[in-house]
Design an enzyme around this catalytic site. Structure first.
Site, PDB file in Angstrom:
ATOM      1  N   HIS A   1      16.761  71.262  53.929  1.00 24.80           N
ATOM      2  CA  HIS A   1      15.601  72.137  53.733  1.00 24.80           C
ATOM      3  C   HIS A   1      14.590  71.922  54.868  1.00 24.80           C
ATOM      4  O   HIS A   1      14.068  72.888  55.436  1.00 24.80           O
ATOM      5  CB  HIS A   1      14.966  71.818  52.372  1.00 24.80           C
ATOM      6  CG  HIS A   1      13.693  72.537  52.096  1.00 24.80           C
ATOM      7  ND1 HIS A   1      13.603  73.622  51.250  1.00 24.80           N
ATOM      8  CD2 HIS A   1      12.413  72.329  52.546  1.00 24.80           C
ATOM      9  CE1 HIS A   1      12.357  74.047  51.189  1.00 24.80           C
ATOM     10  NE2 HIS A   1      11.607  73.272  51.966  1.00 24.80           N
ATOM     11  N   GLU A   2      14.332  70.669  55.201  1.00 23.93           N
ATOM     12  CA  GLU A   2      13.354  70.382  56.262  1.00 23.93           C
ATOM     13  C   GLU A   2      13.887  70.800  57.636  1.00 23.93           C
ATOM     14  O   GLU A   2      13.124  71.254  58.486  1.00 23.93           O
ATOM     15  CB  GLU A   2      12.988  68.897  56.253  1.00 23.93           C
ATOM     16  CG  GLU A   2      12.346  68.421  54.954  1.00 23.93           C
ATOM     17  CD  GLU A   2      11.156  69.274  54.529  1.00 23.93           C
ATOM     18  OE1 GLU A   2      10.461  69.821  55.411  1.00 23.93           O
ATOM     19  OE2 GLU A   2      10.927  69.404  53.317  1.00 23.93           O
TER      20      GLU A   2
ATOM     21  N   HIS B   1      13.105  74.352  58.310  1.00 24.42           N
ATOM     22  CA  HIS B   1      11.759  74.583  58.817  1.00 24.42           C
ATOM     23  C   HIS B   1      11.682  74.329  60.325  1.00 24.42           C
ATOM     24  O   HIS B   1      10.913  74.987  61.035  1.00 24.42           O
ATOM     25  CB  HIS B   1      10.760  73.676  58.092  1.00 24.42           C
ATOM     26  CG  HIS B   1      10.461  74.095  56.687  1.00 24.42           C
ATOM     27  ND1 HIS B   1      10.142  75.387  56.353  1.00 24.42           N
ATOM     28  CD2 HIS B   1      10.430  73.394  55.519  1.00 24.42           C
ATOM     29  CE1 HIS B   1       9.919  75.466  55.047  1.00 24.42           C
ATOM     30  NE2 HIS B   1      10.101  74.275  54.519  1.00 24.42           N
TER      31      HIS B   1
ATOM     32  N   GLU C   1       9.400  79.072  51.644  1.00 22.58           N
ATOM     33  CA  GLU C   1      10.108  78.027  50.909  1.00 22.58           C
ATOM     34  C   GLU C   1      11.419  78.551  50.332  1.00 22.58           C
ATOM     35  O   GLU C   1      12.419  77.833  50.298  1.00 22.58           O
ATOM     36  CB  GLU C   1       9.215  77.470  49.801  1.00 22.58           C
ATOM     37  CG  GLU C   1       8.023  76.667  50.294  1.00 22.58           C
ATOM     38  CD  GLU C   1       8.432  75.520  51.200  1.00 22.58           C
ATOM     39  OE1 GLU C   1       9.332  74.747  50.817  1.00 22.58           O
ATOM     40  OE2 GLU C   1       7.864  75.413  52.302  1.00 22.58           O
TER      41      GLU C   1
END
Length: 633
Positions: free
Chosen positions: A179-180, A183, A264
């Site tokens: 997930h990070e 980003h 998100e």
């Protein structure tokens, strides 16, 4: 997900953020002016000394001079605060990590949970084609949370709480890290850093007002009416600034929430694509919901960075920076029954550090037609391949890293590129201030790595880069000088040297602030026609001749309506072209890589030199390229 389209959306969001920020500043200035005008009227008496405070007909609401002063002072405070904060953040993600009370994790750590985290981050970095970000842990934070911070992948960090390591399984941890990484790859990280700086400016007015009110404790005015009047004026002015500044805080929080929420969902979906496992990230979200501490971050600086975290706080829907946990889980696992999870992390097993975590088989090049042309697609990223490559390297000569080891390894790769001149390289390194022991280590690496193919060499480069970013600026200049001397020693630059030169420019010079990132100015691929022709011409010569460029030329003609010029350029012209391409928008960069991919895959074979030039192109324009290999059964 397409990385370049996501980055383009982030760029457009950034433009929208600029306008929202400007509107917020204007709103604060207008409210402050109205308050100042009212106070001005209250302080102005008629000749008989009677205030007009209750006679609205006599109030003069437009005072150009007063409006000018209010705009100058209020706008100056906000813009100055934002500029100062953005200047601090320009040093990269480590600034955020330090402010949140983080601790950098060293690869030599003996903590098994920390080693597991490092392994997962390395796997994802290799799979995505970006350098390994710095890894930080917030030891005092027991909530389950994580973040990515940085202005560029070259200075990115990933931070996790101690609670994340103690409560998530490896699969769940991998989902959070993926997930990070989303980003980092899709442009959110840079946008979040910019948002953090601008929010600080909006909040600064409230801070200033509070300081003015609290400073009354230190005022030692006289007991006469004049002294009392000064104190009262200070308190009233401070309270007014604090009140209006609170409106700025409200604008800032709403801005923070609006920018963050929708991205998100994209990051969650990307994590599933990257890991090929929906249960990992879904399990992490369920544990956040089931754990009494949730994703709470207790650091005083957490409010500034709350839009960066994996999990949000308990704010109302208007101010929440993240969608509700239930909606995020449902989006990943539509069959979820609503039950949250508890529990601890699974035990760290010894095989995690001695094998590729259950992935077996060998690695082989990917040669399908679409494998290079679709490099911007998230489907190209496979963390299983990243794990396999990392373990392949770790079970060979490369068992540990340090800053010095990373430097000697990269210099050794340069020497290995031309093994016939190791004696000359020894002399050059000595002339550039390296001691005999360091030079011997460089030569030893050149021997060990001589037989490595490009995919493994590039993975080694990626594993080394986070260590190179630990250099001081003077140390970095000496390293760049030594590497450049090796490259130029024989009077010519081969493709591997050219590629490594671009890697060093991106991740050492730009990553450590020795070279600025160019301002974006090219929004159409036709703006780069001459340079593109030079670049594709070199790719065509590597691929076997002029016919290899035909598909790329046809697609260029379809995009622009113009014929792509023919070129017989060399690496010097390509280097100049890549400088201009680095100033293009993300979607133009995608078009460039796609055209390069059409040339490379014309013969359905990706040779080492083609891989090296492709990586050099990606590094020069700031785009990730996953390794073009897959795991063979």
């Amino acid at each position: 997900m397409n990385f370049f389209e996501a980055q383009e959306r982030a760029r457009k969001s950034s433009r929208a953020l600029v306008w929202w920020f400007i509107l917020s500043v204007i709103g604060v200035i207008v409210v402050m002016y109205l308050l100042a005008a009212s106070l001005w009227q209250l302080n102005s008496s008629n000749p008989e000394g009677i205030y007009h405070a209750t006679d609205t007909a006599h109030l003069v609401w437009w005072n150009p001079a007063l409006f000018g002063w209010v705009s100058l002072l209020v706008g100056g405070v906000i813009v100055t605060g934002s500029w100062v904060k953005l200047s601090q953040l320009s040093a990269g993600g480590k600034v955020v990590a330090q402010s949140l009370g983080g601790r950098s994790v060293e690869p030599t750590t003996t903590d098994l949970q920390e080693r597991r985290l490092l392994n997962v981050v390395e796997e994802m970095a290799i799979a995505s084609g970006v350098p390994v970000p710095g890894v930080w842990i917030m030891d005092e934070e027991q909530g389950i949370n994580a973040y990515a911070a940085g202005t560029d992948p070259s200075n990115a960090v990933i931070g996790v709480t101690r609670g994340t390591l103690e409560r998530l399984t490896r699969a769940e941890l991998q989902g959070v890290v993926a997930h990070e990484f989303s980003h980092i790859l899709n442009g959110d990280m840079k946008l979040n850093m910019r948002l953090m700086g601008w929010i600080f400016g909006l909040v600064m007015l409230s801070m200033l007002g509070r300081i003015m009110v609290e400073s009354i404790r230190f005022v030692r005015g006289s007991r006469d009416s004049k002294g009392d009047g000064i104190i009262i004026a200070l308190v009233v002015a401070g309270a007014a600034v604090w009140l209006v500044g609170s409106i700025g805080v409200l604008f800032a929080r709403m801005l923070q929430a609006a920018i963050s929420r929708q991205r998100e969902y994209l990051a969650d979906a990307s994590a599933v694509q990257f890991t090929r496992d929906s249960e990992g990230i879904a399990g992490a979200l369920k544990k956040i919901g089931g754990f009494s501490g949730h994703g709470t971050i207790r650091s005083p600086k957490a409010m500034e960075a709350r839009h960066m975290f994996f999990a949000g706080s308990g704010f109302s829907s208007l101010m929440a920076t993240h969608p509700p946990l239930e909606r995020r889980i449902k989006a990943i696992d539509p069959r979820w029954n609503g039950e949250m999870l508890q529990g601890k992390a699974d035990p760290v097993r010894a095989e995690e550090f001695g094998g590729a975590m259950g992935f077996s088989g060998s690695l082989e090049p990917t040669v399908s037609q679409g494998s290079v042309a679709s490099l911007g697609e998230s489907g190209r990223l496979d963390s299983h391949v990243g794990a396999a490559i990392r373990e392949d390297l770790r079970t060979g000569k490369v068992t540990a890293f340090s800053k010095q080891e990373a430097k000697t390894l990269l210099l050794g790769l340069l020497v290995a590129a031309d093994h016939d001149w190791r004696e000359t390289a020894t002399r050059i390194l000595g002339e550039n201030g390296m001691d005999a022991e360091t030079v011997a280590r460089v030569i030893a690496w050149s021997v060990d790595l001589e037989g490595y193919d490009s995919s493994r060499k590039l993975a080694l480069v990626d594993l080394s880069l986070s260590w190179l970013r630990k250099m001081s600026q003077p140390e970095a200049r000496d390293f760049v000088k030594a590497s450049q001397a090796l490259i130029e020693a024989d009077g010519e630059v081969n493709l591997f040297e050219f590629m490594l030169q671009k890697v060093i420019e991106r991740h050492v010079l730009i990553g450590l602030g020795l070279k600025p990132v160019p301002v974006m100015r090219h929004r159409k691929i036709g703006d780069l026609e001459r340079g593109l022709a030079d670049l594709l011409g070199v790719f065509a010569s590597l691929a076997g001749g002029g016919t290899a460029i035909m598909k790329a030329a046809a697609e260029y003609r379809e995009h622009t309506g113009r014929q792509l010029p023919r070129s017989a350029a060399g690496l010097a012209e390509v280097a100049a072209a890549l400088v201009e391409m680095d100033a293009a928008t993300p979607l133009v960069k995608q078009q460039i890589l796609r055209l390069c991919g059409l040339v490379v895959t014309d013969d359905e074979h990706v040779a080492d030199q083609e891989m090296e030039l492709l990586r050099a192109t990606a590094e020069a324009i700031g785009a990730p390229i996953p390794p073009l290999v897959r795991q063979a059964a």
